[in-house]
Design a protein around this motif. Structure first.
Motif, PDB file in Angstrom:
ATOM      1  N   ARG A  55     -82.750  15.126 -32.982  1.00  0.00           N
ATOM      2  CA  ARG A  55     -83.741  15.945 -32.310  1.00  0.00           C
ATOM      3  C   ARG A  55     -85.023  15.949 -33.139  1.00  0.00           C
ATOM      4  NH1 ARG A  55     -82.421  22.144 -31.860  1.00  0.00           N
ATOM      5  NH2 ARG A  55     -80.308  21.254 -31.984  1.00  0.00           N
TER       6      ARG A  55
ATOM      7  N   GLU B 203     -83.574  23.519 -28.693  1.00  0.00           N
ATOM      8  CA  GLU B 203     -83.014  22.966 -27.454  1.00  0.00           C
ATOM      9  C   GLU B 203     -83.413  23.854 -26.293  1.00  0.00           C
ATOM     10  OE1 GLU B 203     -79.126  20.380 -28.275  1.00  0.00           O
ATOM     11  OE2 GLU B 203     -78.794  22.536 -28.484  1.00  0.00           O
ATOM     12  N   ASN B 204     -83.568  23.235 -25.130  1.00  0.00           N
ATOM     13  CA  ASN B 204     -83.931  23.959 -23.899  1.00  0.00           C
ATOM     14  C   ASN B 204     -85.215  24.768 -24.081  1.00  0.00           C
ATOM     15  OD1 ASN B 204     -81.477  23.051 -22.667  1.00  0.00           O
ATOM     16  ND2 ASN B 204     -80.394  24.678 -23.784  1.00  0.00           N
ATOM     17  N   ARG B 205     -86.127  24.199 -24.821  1.00  0.00           N
ATOM     18  CA  ARG B 205     -87.401  24.868 -25.071  1.00  0.00           C
ATOM     19  C   ARG B 205     -88.242  24.919 -23.788  1.00  0.00           C
ATOM     20  NH1 ARG B 205     -92.132  22.046 -28.616  1.00  0.00           N
ATOM     21  NH2 ARG B 205     -93.172  23.888 -29.497  1.00  0.00           N
ATOM     22  N   ALA B 206     -88.892  26.030 -23.574  1.00  0.00           N
ATOM     23  CA  ALA B 206     -89.769  26.162 -22.407  1.00  0.00           C
ATOM     24  C   ALA B 206     -90.992  25.264 -22.567  1.00  0.00           C
ATOM     25  CB  ALA B 206     -90.205  27.609 -22.247  1.00  0.00           C
TER      26      ALA B 206
END
Length: 894
Positions: free
Chosen positions: A189, A215-218
């Protein structure tokens, strides 16, 4: 004398070539009209008017772009003492990298595309090398094609190198073998390299700690095209003593952007299998420092509220100890948002004074015992009514209660409040502490005022007695003096303690943008028992540096007796040699750098009487290195004496009187003694170093280059009362002296400077008639726009109104003599030199009919950095000087 030759833009060459006389007005004689026309523009005028990038004459171009970046300075020794680490430059950065999109937030330039701070995109290298400490042989580290690198760090045992690899859209960490140069990526990552721009090894070398993109960042917050309201600022109760900062945040959207850029996932990455261990939840990580075993970390996070009046570096923060799961076990310190209310700035660009932390000199012990730090013993509890007891007049110092003890503390996991243990305590305040590798010896320093650092770890404190001593923790009542001297006696400095190890995990400054707390290094000890010795390394200076240049030395000190033996002392006969690395102090194995005024510095391995050259550096401009030079003292009418450096063209003939370019930077002093102190470290045997903006290049075009000191002298806090007077007298004294020596043509003088030197340049041109041409870069020209202090001036505008006004050349622009060229970076972040200073002064000069030009450089900060800007500047500088110092004045048409 040499004449200038310009590389003019093609478009302007064509324009000039096809230009024809303007048609005669109706009813006028065409021949008569032609006779009245101004002469066509010169090549210099065409170049100065160009809106394309331009270049200087070939002689200057070659000097500016000489590949000095290929020369090697050996540093960053591996912990095992085998290798030096070198990041390889490829010269000035190009504008395409400078122009990458970024968000400008409270002094931070953050790239949304790559998730990193802009500094990592513009301050990086093209490659990485390891250089043998034995024979200077070079191994290239494998780097992905087209990528840039930075942040390289040795593993704790020196067996591997980790470094950042930057591509257009991401930053990753790679690890390499220094023996083969082979490397591999260990991050799956991308790294979030915005608020923390480095990583660290755990001390066992098995993991690397970093901040990752969550992870799963806006997605990046987008501003509404319709404003939700006005931009708002309000005063607070109290006086906000602030500098004039650039790039402050201004809207709720800015705050949302900062939080998005700064929120990352703290993690460790197993080097061998790339396994990621996330530490806690994503947070605005500001700094971190892992314990040697990786099980705990000091973590600093940014906390709301944010501010529109101070930069991000002054926002609130909390430092805690986290466990491996990210649980905050204890709070170490908390700093609230500092908007200037808490104290006046201690230096330009500082939002305010912060109270000294309760725990000082904090770092992890490498043996895994926990955190070590300095801490004063608690204040004694006051008995009822005690605060009302007044000290009797005439009470002697020794009759008063003894001061609190200062202590070395050890705090072991799980870091329960109140369970710290005292390792050592002293009746005197300690300014720092370090251990031997076995943690049996501790080395301490006591300084005037209690501030500063220890040996090689820092400086500071007031003048007076400085004592550095050792304590064996098996017998803490006995102290052994390593060195003792009066810090006001500059020439008696005994040097700094030599540390073991070349740099592995830890050791990074703990604060904004970094981690680390100073661990990972020990005081080097040779021998055992009563023969155990430490080493002091330093420079010996002499009272007349024009007669004797400094000498580098290494001394052995027997701990128990204080007996001192000189292990190494450099020669200063026509050369300068200094120790750059101590490989093995006990064996006298060193790396030194030797240079002379005409021979570029080379590094050598010194082993006893044997020397092995490790570098092959090249002097790319030997004609400038060997140019005629003079350094002499000038005396003002008031008797104040100061130094001037003069460089002359090779073909200079005594008495010829050449046009000259002065380049200077005024500085403030209280008296002659304080000025003289500044020159004590001058080294007459050093090699002249040149950079992309070295004015000495102008000798290739026939100019004399003059670099005078410009002392502004007065009582403490009021030096600027004499600013214009001293400025005028300094320059007049230099010009008179050079004229008397037959070096300059005083009718053809230019003056220039950068930043405060630009400020001085414009002041000189409105208060003196000496200069026909001026060059001023990234300056401030109106001191009323910095009303709460500037440079060394600590009075406010309303306390010293006349000083501020008289020192503001904008107020005297109508008196401008000569022609002024201004340049300014459009993203100048320096406190006090906002980019709007140049346009405002240009507007005034234009309206007053003065001769001026202004060049605003896109994306540049406080000083040009890109290839295009640097060459463009030199092209315009040389054209400006040609036009105003070498070209005959145009006669009016009659």
């Amino acid at each position: 004398m040499s004449r200038l030759r310009f590389a003019t833009p093609l478009a302007f060459v064509v324009l000039f070539a096809i230009a024809a006389p303007a048609p005669a007005l109706h009813g006028q004689d065409a021949d008569a009209n032609t006779d009245q026309q101004d002469p066509p523009p010169s090549p210099a005028e065409i170049l100065l008017a160009s809106e394309d990038w331009v270049e200087p004459p070939a002689e200057i171009y070659e000097a500016v772009l000489a590949p000095r970046h290929m020369n090697v300075t050996l540093s960053r020794l591996s912990p095992d003492g085998r290798w030096f680490l070198r990041e390889v430059s490829d010269g000035p950065i190009t504008m395409d990298r400078f122009a990458r999109p970024f968000d400008e937030l409270g002094g931070q330039f953050l790239e949304p595309q790559s998730n990193r701070h802009r500094n990592l995109s513009i301050r990086n290298s093209a490659g990485l090398q390891v250089i043998s400490a034995t024979d200077g042989s070079v191994t290239d580290i494998e780097v992905p094609r087209g990528a840039r690198v930075s942040g390289s760090r040795w593993s704790p045992d020196g067996s591997r190198v980790a470094f950042y690899v930057h591509t257009d859209d991401a930053t990753h960490i790679h690890v390499a073998d220094p023996e083969s140069g082979n490397s591999r990526q260990i991050t799956r990552r991308p790294v979030l390299a915005t608020m923390v721009m480095s990583f660290e090894w755990t001390s066992n070398g098995e993991e690397i700690a970093t901040v990752l993109v969550p992870e799963n960042r806006a997605g990046r917050p987008m501003a509404s095209p319709v404003p939700a309201g006005p931009r708002v600022k309000q005063t607070e109760d109290g006086r906000n003593i602030l500098r004039t900062y650039s790039s402050l945040m201004a809207t709720p959207h800015d705050e949302a952007l900062l939080e998005w850029h700064g929120t990352g996932q703290l993690a460790t990455i197993a080097v061998d299998n790339r396994r990621v261990t996330e530490i806690g939840e994503p947070a605005m990580i500001r700094g971190y420092d892992f314990a040697p075993d990786g099980q705990h970390a000091r973590v600093t996070t940014t906390r709301r509220p944010f501010s529109y009046v101070v930069p991000v570096s002054s926002f609130g923060r909390v430092e805690e100890i986290w466990d491996r799961e990210g649980n905050a076990l204890v709070e170490l310190s908390e700093n609230e948002l500092n908007t200037g209310i808490r104290g006046a700035p201690s230096a330009p660009g500082v939002a305010g004074d912060e109270e000294e932390p309760d725990r000082r000199s904090v770092f992890w012990r490498e043996d895994g015992a926990g955190l070590t730090f300095l801490q004063m013993e608690p204040e004694p509890e006051e008995e009822e009514g005690e605060e009302d007891v007044e000290e009797e007049e005439g009470e002697e110092e020794e009759e008063r209660p003894s001061r609190r003890k200062d202590r070395i503390m050890l705090w072991a996991p799980p870091f329960v409040e109140g369970e710290e243990t005292v390792v050592y305590e002293s009746n005197q305040r300690m300014s720092n502490h370090r251990y031997s590798e076995d943690y049996r010896w501790v080395f301490l320093a006591q300084r005037p005022g209690g501030g500063g650092g220890f040996g090689g770890f820092g400086g500071g404190g007031g003048r007076g007695k400085v004592t550095e001593y050792a304590v064996h923790l098996d017998n803490p009542d006995s102290t052994y003096t390593i060195s003792e001297w009066d810090s006001s006696e500059f020439y008696e400095n005994p040097g700094s303690l030599v540390m073991a190890g070349g740099g592995g995990g830890g050791g990074r400054f703990f604060g904004f943008g970094g981690g680390g707390g100073g661990g990972g290094h020990f005081v080097e000890i040779s021998g055992e028992g009563d023969e155990a010795s430490v080493f002091l390394q330093g420079m010996r200076y002499f009272e007349d540096p024009l007669e004797e240049s400094p000498q580098s030395f290494l001394d052995r000190v027997v701990i128990h007796t204080g007996d001192k033996e000189r292990v190494y002392e450099s020669s200063n006969e026509g050369q300068s040699e200094r120790i750059t690395t101590v490989l093995d102090a006990g064996a006298g194995r060193l790396v030194v750098r030797r240079e002379t005024p005409t021979e570029i510095g080379q590094s050598y391995l010194v082993e006893g009487g044997t020397r092995t050259q490790l570098t092959n550096n090249v002097d790319y401009t030997p004609d400038i290195t060997n140019a005629p030079r003079e350094r002499f003292t000038v005396e003002r009418p008031d008797g104040f004496r100061f130094l001037v450096n003069v460089t002359m063209p090779h073909d200079f003939v005594e008495g010829e009187r050449r046009p000259a370019m002065f380049w200077f930077y005024p500085r403030e002093y209280e008296d002659q003694e304080s000025y003289d102190e500044r020159g004590r470290t001058f080294n007459k045997n050093s090699f002249p170093n040149f950079g992309s903006r070295s004015m000495e290049y102008l000798i290739r075009l026939g100019y004399v280059v003059v670099e005078p000191d410009a002392p502004i002298v007065g009582e403490s806090g009021r030096m600027n009362n004499n600013y214009e007077h001293d400025l005028r007298n300094n320059l007049a004294a230099v010009i008179d002296e050079l004229d008397e020596r037959g070096i300059i043509d005083r009718r053809r003088l230019g003056l220039g400077g950068h930043s405060y030197g630009a400020f001085g340049t414009v002041n000189a041109m409105v208060h003196t008639p000496f200069f026909k041409a001026g060059i001023a870069g990234d300056g401030n020209y109106n001191r009323t726009l910095t009303p709460l202090g500037f440079q060394s001036e600590r009075r406010y505008f309303w306390d010293a109104r006349e000083v501020y006004l008289s020192m503001s050349p904008f107020m005297w622009a109508n008196n401008m003599t000569g022609a002024l060229l201004m340049y300014h970076g459009m993203h100048d972040q320096n406190v006090g030199t906002a980019p709007d200073h140049a346009p405002r002064l240009f507007h005034a000069l234009n309206g007053l009919g003065k001769d001026a030009a202004m060049y605003m450089y896109p994306f540049e900060g406080h000083g040009p950095a890109t290839l295009e800007s640097i060459l463009d500047l030199w092209g315009r500088w040389t054209a400006w000087l040609e036009l105003h110092l070498l070209t005959e004045e145009k006669k009016p048409v009659t």
